[in-house]
Structures are given as C-alpha cells and as structure tokens.
Design a protein around this motif. Structure first.
Motif, PDB file in Angstrom:
ATOM      1  N   THR A 157       4.139   5.338  21.661  1.00 29.86           N
ATOM      2  CA  THR A 157       3.346   6.540  21.368  1.00 29.86           C
ATOM      3  C   THR A 157       2.188   6.643  22.356  1.00 29.86           C
ATOM      4  N   LEU A 158       1.562   5.509  22.599  1.00 33.70           N
ATOM      5  CA  LEU A 158       0.446   5.458  23.547  1.00 33.70           C
ATOM      6  C   LEU A 158       0.903   5.927  24.930  1.00 33.70           C
ATOM      7  N   THR A 159       2.018   5.367  25.400  1.00 36.62           N
ATOM      8  CA  THR A 159       2.546   5.735  26.721  1.00 36.62           C
ATOM      9  C   THR A 159       2.930   7.210  26.767  1.00 36.62           C
ATOM     10  N   ARG A 160       3.650   7.671  25.743  1.00 35.92           N
ATOM     11  CA  ARG A 160       4.124   9.059  25.750  1.00 35.92           C
ATOM     12  C   ARG A 160       2.964  10.051  25.823  1.00 35.92           C
ATOM     13  N   ILE A 161       1.948   9.851  24.992  1.00 37.60           N
ATOM     14  CA  ILE A 161       0.854  10.826  24.959  1.00 37.60           C
ATOM     15  C   ILE A 161       0.015  10.756  26.234  1.00 37.60           C
ATOM     16  N   ILE A 162      -0.343   9.549  26.650  1.00 37.56           N
ATOM     17  CA  ILE A 162      -1.196   9.408  27.844  1.00 37.56           C
ATOM     18  C   ILE A 162      -0.492   9.979  29.081  1.00 37.56           C
ATOM     19  N   VAL A 163       0.801   9.655  29.247  1.00 41.20           N
ATOM     20  CA  VAL A 163       1.513  10.139  30.439  1.00 41.20           C
ATOM     21  C   VAL A 163       1.773  11.642  30.353  1.00 41.20           C
ATOM     22  N   SER A 164       2.271  12.105  29.210  1.00 39.68           N
ATOM     23  CA  SER A 164       2.684  13.517  29.143  1.00 39.68           C
ATOM     24  C   SER A 164       1.489  14.472  29.150  1.00 39.68           C
ATOM     25  N   ARG A 165       0.307  13.993  28.751  1.00 37.14           N
ATOM     26  CA  ARG A 165      -0.856  14.892  28.722  1.00 37.14           C
ATOM     27  C   ARG A 165      -1.814  14.660  29.875  1.00 37.14           C
ATOM     28  N   SER A 166      -1.499  13.705  30.775  1.00 33.07           N
ATOM     29  CA  SER A 166      -2.455  13.339  31.825  1.00 33.07           C
ATOM     30  C   SER A 166      -2.786  14.516  32.749  1.00 33.07           C
ATOM     31  N   GLU A 167      -1.860  15.477  32.880  1.00 31.71           N
ATOM     32  CA  GLU A 167      -2.157  16.643  33.721  1.00 31.71           C
ATOM     33  C   GLU A 167      -2.328  17.918  32.902  1.00 31.71           C
ATOM     34  N   VAL A 168      -2.347  17.769  31.577  1.00 28.56           N
ATOM     35  CA  VAL A 168      -2.451  18.963  30.723  1.00 28.56           C
ATOM     36  C   VAL A 168      -3.826  19.051  30.068  1.00 28.56           C
ATOM     37  N   ASP A 169      -4.139  18.089  29.185  1.00 31.59           N
ATOM     38  CA  ASP A 169      -5.386  18.197  28.413  1.00 31.59           C
ATOM     39  C   ASP A 169      -5.961  16.840  28.022  1.00 31.59           C
ATOM     40  N   LEU A 170      -5.717  15.815  28.837  1.00 29.59           N
ATOM     41  CA  LEU A 170      -6.184  14.476  28.466  1.00 29.59           C
ATOM     42  C   LEU A 170      -7.714  14.376  28.430  1.00 29.59           C
ATOM     43  N   GLN A 171      -8.401  15.174  29.274  1.00 30.06           N
ATOM     44  CA  GLN A 171      -9.876  15.188  29.192  1.00 30.06           C
ATOM     45  C   GLN A 171     -10.318  15.638  27.801  1.00 30.06           C
ATOM     46  N   GLU A 172      -9.663  16.683  27.290  1.00 30.67           N
ATOM     47  CA  GLU A 172     -10.035  17.196  25.972  1.00 30.67           C
ATOM     48  C   GLU A 172      -9.652  16.208  24.864  1.00 30.67           C
ATOM     49  N   ILE A 173      -8.514  15.537  25.042  1.00 32.34           N
ATOM     50  CA  ILE A 173      -8.095  14.531  24.054  1.00 32.34           C
ATOM     51  C   ILE A 173      -9.162  13.437  23.981  1.00 32.34           C
ATOM     52  N   LYS A 174      -9.676  13.026  25.151  1.00 29.88           N
ATOM     53  CA  LYS A 174     -10.724  11.995  25.181  1.00 29.88           C
ATOM     54  C   LYS A 174     -11.981  12.478  24.437  1.00 29.88           C
ATOM     55  N   ALA A 175     -12.353  13.744  24.671  1.00 30.56           N
ATOM     56  CA  ALA A 175     -13.551  14.293  24.013  1.00 30.56           C
ATOM     57  C   ALA A 175     -13.360  14.342  22.496  1.00 30.56           C
ATOM     58  N   GLU A 176     -12.172  14.785  22.060  1.00 33.16           N
ATOM     59  CA  GLU A 176     -11.889  14.860  20.620  1.00 33.16           C
ATOM     60  C   GLU A 176     -11.858  13.461  19.995  1.00 33.16           C
ATOM     61  N   TYR A 177     -11.313  12.515  20.737  1.00 32.39           N
ATOM     62  CA  TYR A 177     -11.192  11.139  20.243  1.00 32.39           C
ATOM     63  C   TYR A 177     -12.590  10.591  19.938  1.00 32.39           C
ATOM     64  N   LYS A 178     -13.486  10.821  20.876  1.00 29.67           N
ATOM     65  CA  LYS A 178     -14.872  10.355  20.723  1.00 29.67           C
ATOM     66  C   LYS A 178     -15.533  11.050  19.526  1.00 29.67           C
ATOM     67  N   LYS A 179     -15.289  12.367  19.419  1.00 28.00           N
ATOM     68  CA  LYS A 179     -15.907  13.154  18.351  1.00 28.00           C
ATOM     69  C   LYS A 179     -15.389  12.699  16.972  1.00 28.00           C
ATOM     70  N   LEU A 180     -14.086  12.437  16.906  1.00 25.68           N
ATOM     71  CA  LEU A 180     -13.479  12.103  15.612  1.00 25.68           C
ATOM     72  C   LEU A 180     -13.691  10.651  15.200  1.00 25.68           C
ATOM     73  N   PHE A 181     -13.653   9.739  16.180  1.00 27.03           N
ATOM     74  CA  PHE A 181     -13.619   8.319  15.815  1.00 27.03           C
ATOM     75  C   PHE A 181     -14.828   7.532  16.318  1.00 27.03           C
ATOM     76  N   GLY A 182     -15.724   8.206  17.069  1.00 26.34           N
ATOM     77  CA  GLY A 182     -16.967   7.563  17.468  1.00 26.34           C
ATOM     78  C   GLY A 182     -16.824   6.470  18.525  1.00 26.34           C
ATOM     79  N   THR A 183     -15.604   6.299  19.054  1.00 27.54           N
ATOM     80  CA  THR A 183     -15.460   5.304  20.116  1.00 27.54           C
ATOM     81  C   THR A 183     -14.723   5.957  21.275  1.00 27.54           C
ATOM     82  N   SER A 184     -14.772   5.350  22.472  1.00 32.16           N
ATOM     83  CA  SER A 184     -14.106   6.020  23.586  1.00 32.16           C
ATOM     84  C   SER A 184     -12.639   5.601  23.673  1.00 32.16           C
TER      85      SER A 184
END
Length: 332
Positions: A286-313
């Motif tokens: 799951t980690l590989t699929r999401i990181i690779v498939s979104r790396s050119e789509v919206d991974l910056q936003e995923i990182k921002a949401e991750y921080k907002k939702l879970f408080g860690t990077s």
C-alpha cells in the motif's frame, strides 16, 4: 474527519479527480535530462560487483515517469535487456518492488495492482476500493486499456467474476469511468439529490442502497460537493455519518471511500498511508502503490493532509521504513 464542519470550504477547492496537473507532485521533470547517460549509470550500478543502491535510488526517484520510460528504452537499446528484468534480478524484497513500480508506466502500474488484487484465493477489496474511488475517469480508462493490452480481456468482465451484490454494482459503475465531468453546479439538483439520499436512508425503515450508488457514482465532483453541503443542512448529519449508520460491509467501505475522495483524494490517501504504517506490520504494498502512483499527481497535498490529520510528517514516518520511498516523498 476532514472538513466535517467546514463543508462550504469544499466548494471552491480543487480536486485531484478533476484537475490533471503535476503541480502538486513531489517528482518533477529533471532539467538537462539525458536518457543515455542515466541508462549507462544504471547499467554500471547493476552490473558492478554488488549493486550500487544509491545510484538506483537517485536516478529513479529524481526523474519523471515519462523520463524513466526514455531511460528504459535507452537501457534496452544498449543492453538488449529490459531495465525492469535487470532490477528484478539484481534487487530484492520491497526495494525491488518500488524500483520496478518506478519504471512501470502509471496506467500499467494501476493495471498490475488491479491484477494483484483479484488473483489468488479471495479478492483484496481494499485495493479495488482505493483504485476505483481515487482515480479520475481518465486514469480508469487508461487502466482498462492497459488491462486489455496485458491480458486480452476486458477489465470489467474479469471484475464481474470476482465481486458480487451492491459492492459489485458500485465497482462496475466506477470502472466504466463515466462520472460526469462538468464543473457546473446545479444547486436545485443538489438539494433534490440530498433529499433523495435522506429519504432512501435515514428517513426510511431499511435503506435503498441503489439511490446512494447511482448518485455517488455518476454525479460530478463539484455537484457532489454541493450535495454534501445540502445533505448536512437537511439532515443535520454528514452523508458519511449516515452511510456508516445505514450500511455495513464492503458496500459501506466503498461508499465512504467515494465520499472521502469527493471531499479530498489527498486526505483519503493520507489516511490509507497512516493505516498501512500504524497497523500491526506495515502494509508495504500500500505504501509503495500510493507513494509511487501519486508522486507526480498530488503527493505534496497528501503530505500536507497527513500532517494536518495525524500531527506527524509523512516523511519521518516513512523514514523509519524505507529510504527509496522517502526520496519520493521529499523532505520539504
């Protein structure tokens, strides 16, 4: 969860399901790119004594997928072998999986993930839900084309034999990739849809699932966002809360995933990443699929949401697990 009380903010925010852009990716085209040079460096890293992992990581995580395809061609022209085969022969485990994923064209990669989800005993429904709820019409069509090229069969035909009931019905509609793409919002229609959903669920003894499936799988993203706002003001609950109360099992899972993706694909995928790392044992695939498939789509936003939702990077959570994925996530 995401924007629960601020549904109105949704109406103006962009969606990964409708915007085809690489602005929010972490991986960009490399300026001054030379496919032949990269192919030679990879060849040296693979054919030398002991694979030079750093070279493989640096080159494959710092080129766009289109550039990686040119490297693959240059590599094959020079060696007569495919880069994919050589990576498979020379690396192992999860490191091999992520490098192979990086040199695979996006549609073919989605197609291979689909095949992995349906092959063997039992179907991995959570992969199917993620693939069809988070991909745009364009991505779904490309995945279906890749599946036909790879297997000679229609993806929808094979999907039918794997799933059943309302869950099947929902997946099949999504797999047709026919969600309306108009950006126009009809507020009266949104109010009407909200009322239909309310009367089919909360207000009724027993639930009319078909109404939920029809509206959630066919309406455009902007239209559904307006419907979420209207539903909350009509019923006092969010549509997600109503689905969780009224339904169960895989149908509940997929309809909740659609609602989450309508609100924010990056927030949905951030949650998937978090769960893949925080459960017992990391779900590496799951980690590989999401990181690779979104790396050119919206991974910056995923990182921002991750921080907002879970408080860690996301970067530091991955760091403990894998340097190659970490490179894709980028430290910034």
């Amino acid at each position: 969860f995401y924007f629960q009380d601020d549904l109105d903010l949704l109406l103006d925010s962009p969606s990964s399901l409708t915007v085809n852009s690489t602005v929010h990716g972490t991986v960009k085209e490399k300026p001054g790119f030379n496919a032949g040079e990269d192919a030679a460096a990879l060849r040296k890293a693979i054919e030398g004594i002991g694979t030079t992992e750093k070279t493989l990581i640096d080159i494959l995580t710092q080129r766009s997928n289109a550039q990686r395809q040119l490297i693959c061609k240059a590599y094959q022209d020079a060696t007569g072998r495919t880069l994919c085969d050589d990576l498979e022969g020379d690396t192992h485990g999860h490191f091999e999986d992520i490098l192979v994923a990086l040199v695979t064209p996006p549609a073919k990669f989605d197609c291979q993930e689909f095949i992995r989800a349906i092959k063997g005993a039992g179907t991995n429904e959570s992969i199917l839900i993620e693939l069809f709820a988070s991909r745009s019409n364009h991505q779904i069509k490309a995945m279906c084309d890749a599946y036909l090229a790879e297997t000679g069969r229609a993806l929808i035909h094979d999907l039918k034999s794997e799933v059943s009931g309302d869950f099947e019905k929902t997946l099949l509609i999504l797999a047709e990739g026919k969600r309306v793409e108009s950006t126009n919002v009809d507020v009266a229609k949104a109010k009407e849809d909200a009322k239909i959903l309310y009367e089919a669920g909360e207000k009724k003894w027993g639930t009319d699932e078909s109404k939920f499936i029809d509206i959630l799988c066919h309406r455009s993203v902007p239209q559904l966002r307006q419907t979420l706002v209207e539903y909350k003001s009509l019923s006092g609950k969010t549509l997600q809360e109503s689905i969780e109360r009224e339904m169960s099992g895989r149908l509940e899972d997929i309809l909740v995933a659609i609602v989450k993706c309508v609100k924010s694909v990056p927030a949905y995928l951030a949650e998937r990443l978090y769960k893949s790392m925080k459960g017992a044992g990391t779900t590496e695939s799951t980690l590989t699929r999401i990181i690779v498939s979104r790396s050119e789509v919206d991974l910056q936003e995923i990182k921002a949401e991750y921080k907002k939702l879970f408080g860690t990077s996301l970067y530091s959570d991955i760091e403990v697990r894998s340097s190659s994925r970490q490179h894709l996530a980028g430290a910034s």
